[in-house]
Design an enzyme around this catalytic site. Structure first.
Site, mmCIF file in Angstrom:
data_model
loop_
_atom_site.group_PDB
_atom_site.id
_atom_site.type_symbol
_atom_site.label_atom_id
_atom_site.label_comp_id
_atom_site.label_asym_id
_atom_site.label_seq_id
_atom_site.Cartn_x
_atom_site.Cartn_y
_atom_site.Cartn_z
ATOM 1 N N GLY A 76 -15.162 17.986 -9.998
ATOM 2 C CA GLY A 76 -13.928 18.781 -10.077
ATOM 3 C C GLY A 76 -12.778 18.062 -9.411
ATOM 4 C CG ASN A 77 -9.095 18.438 -10.530
ATOM 5 O OD1 ASN A 77 -8.402 19.378 -10.178
ATOM 6 N ND2 ASN A 77 -9.445 18.238 -11.796
ATOM 7 C CG HIS A 78 -8.242 17.775 -4.051
ATOM 8 N ND1 HIS A 78 -9.138 18.389 -3.216
ATOM 9 C CD2 HIS A 78 -8.373 16.446 -3.863
ATOM 10 C CE1 HIS A 78 -9.791 17.451 -2.538
ATOM 11 N NE2 HIS A 78 -9.354 16.273 -2.922
ATOM 12 C CB SER A 79 -5.783 21.187 -9.876
ATOM 13 O OG SER A 79 -4.874 22.107 -10.410
#
Ligand code: C5P
Length: 414
Positions: free
Chosen positions: A215-218
């Site tokens: 996943g990512n930090h968005s």
């Protein structure tokens, strides 16, 4: 800015009408005081049947009165409104909307509304039937004609067991929208009336095995802010939402939940087909694991699978939208960039705009993790005709308004 306030702080009147949601006004008072603003609470007499004046006095640090007969020597019924930089009424009941639309002045709050020349924001809360009643809708229309901002109520559980539109919007949403009305006075211009907008927000989750994902930090904040502002400009908004922080759902938007990039691609294909504008603010994973393990990958059992992940490329959703775009459809992309030895974030964004073929590209410099999850944003808006304009630092709602100003101007005339 009011002369009696410190620079950057606003004198804010929080008006509270007599509805069960009056207790939520306490959270809004907190929202503003935590950001350094000087808050004065003006409840209607009925509001004090729900929440005592002591609560509002303690939270705001200012005295509370409901009547024009307190401190008559100070001409309070005029002064409170004259000195305000912002007036927010929460909850705005059907009765309060009606009295305000008629221009009545039968208590301190309605007198304040008649005097105030600053932005005035109403956050309605009432039962669905009352909200939908033509009389209420007429009052909302009238207040908007008078230049006030009437926020959309949220959809959800109301007092009792019924659900529907009419629930008070989240105080965080009301606070952000109210501050936007001061920061960008044109932000609520209804220039997207009848337009269909698709906005993607948040990150995607690319499954690795039943317990892990990439996943990512968005946080999804910028996409949510775009949806919030677009709804209040009159647009019909579909928010395709991936993995986000816990944020108030934009009242009035239709939500489509997705998990992976491929899910988002399918959802966007469907809803973008007849959209007037598509804004891809989601942080879509470029790659996903080539194979999803059916059972949890165990340490020690298959070293290779965990230490050497094989990835495969995801579809580029934005590029697909551009390829399939219908006549006049405006397409906007986002680019979170970092600089390197050879190029600045803006250089990278210029290349990306050409590659993606969209009309506008909002570029942020995310070196050091800036902007992820933050309430503020800053960057550049690049246009396919080569123009680059700076988007000044502000809340994500204020950046959303700047993007929508540019984007609305690109739409073909109806
Ligand atoms: O190539 P990059 O990921 O930096 O591009 C960012 C823009 O492209 C964003 O608007 C993002 O939503 C979109 N994108 C996409 N599909 C992908 C990757 C990015 O639509 N697979």
């Amino acid at each position: 800015m009011n002369a009696t306030c410190k620079a950057g702080t606003l004198k804010i009147v929080v008006g509270v009408a007599g509805g069960i949601a009056a207790y939520k006004a306490a959270h809004l008072v907190r929202y503003f005081t935590e950001r350094g603003h000087d808050v004065h609470v003006v409840p209607t007499p009925a509001a004090l049947s729900f929440v005592g004046a002591a609560t509002f006095e303690a939270l705001s640090g200012n005295p509370v009165s409901t009547t024009v007969f307190d401190a008559v020597d100070e001409v309070r019924h005029v002064r409170v409104g004259q000195e305000a930089d912002l007036v927010v009424i929460t909850p705005a009941t059907a009765d309060l909307l009606s009295r305000a639309a008629q221009g009545r002045a039968d208590d301190l709050l309605t007198s304040t509304l008649l005097v105030a020349t600053c932005p005035v924001v109403f956050a309605p809360a009432m039962h669905t039937e009352m909200w939908r009643h033509p009389a209420t809708q007429e009052n909302v229309g009238k207040l908007r004609e008078h230049g006030s901002i009437v926020l959309e109520p949220a959809h959800g559980r109301l007092t009792g067991a019924d659900t529907g539109p009419g629930r008070l919007a989240d105080p965080e949403h009301i606070g952000a929208m109210a501050l936007l009305s001061v920061a960008r006075p044109g932000a609520f211009e209804r220039n997207l009336e009848g337009r269909r907008l698709v906005i993607s927000a948040g990150g995607t989750r690319e499954e690795l095995d039943p317990v892990r994902y990439l996943g990512n930090h968005s946080s999804g904040r910028q996409g949510y802010a775009l949806a919030d502002v677009a709804v209040h400009r009159g647009a019909e908004v579909t928010l395709v939402r991936g993995d986000t922080a816990e944020l108030p759902v934009p009242p009035g938007a239709t939500i489509v939940d997705v998990v992976s990039a491929r899910d988002m691609d399918t959802a966007v294909r469907e809803v973008a087909a007849d959209a007037d504008m598509v804004i891809m603010s989601a942080a879509v994973a470029d790659f996903r694991p080539a194979e999803v393990a059916g059972a949890k990958m165990k340490k020690g059992s298959d070293e290779d699978a965990l230490t050497k992940l094989v990835l495969t490329e995801n579809p580029d959703i934005l590029a697909g939208v551009v390829t399939r775009r219908r006549e006049g459809q405006v397409v906007i992309g986002f680019a979170a960039e970092t600089g390197d030895d050879n190029a600045t974030p803006l250089d990278h964004a210029k290349v990306k705009l050409r590659k993606k073929g969209c009309d506008l590209l909002m570029c942020n410099d995310v070196s050091g993790g800036a902007t992820f999850g933050s309430e503020d944003n800053v960057g550049w808006l690049l246009s396919s005709d080569g123009e680059v304009s700076e988007v000044p630092e502000g809340t994500k709602h204020s950046v959303a308004a700047a993007i929508l100003d540019r984007a609305a101007a690109l739409l073909p005339v109806n």
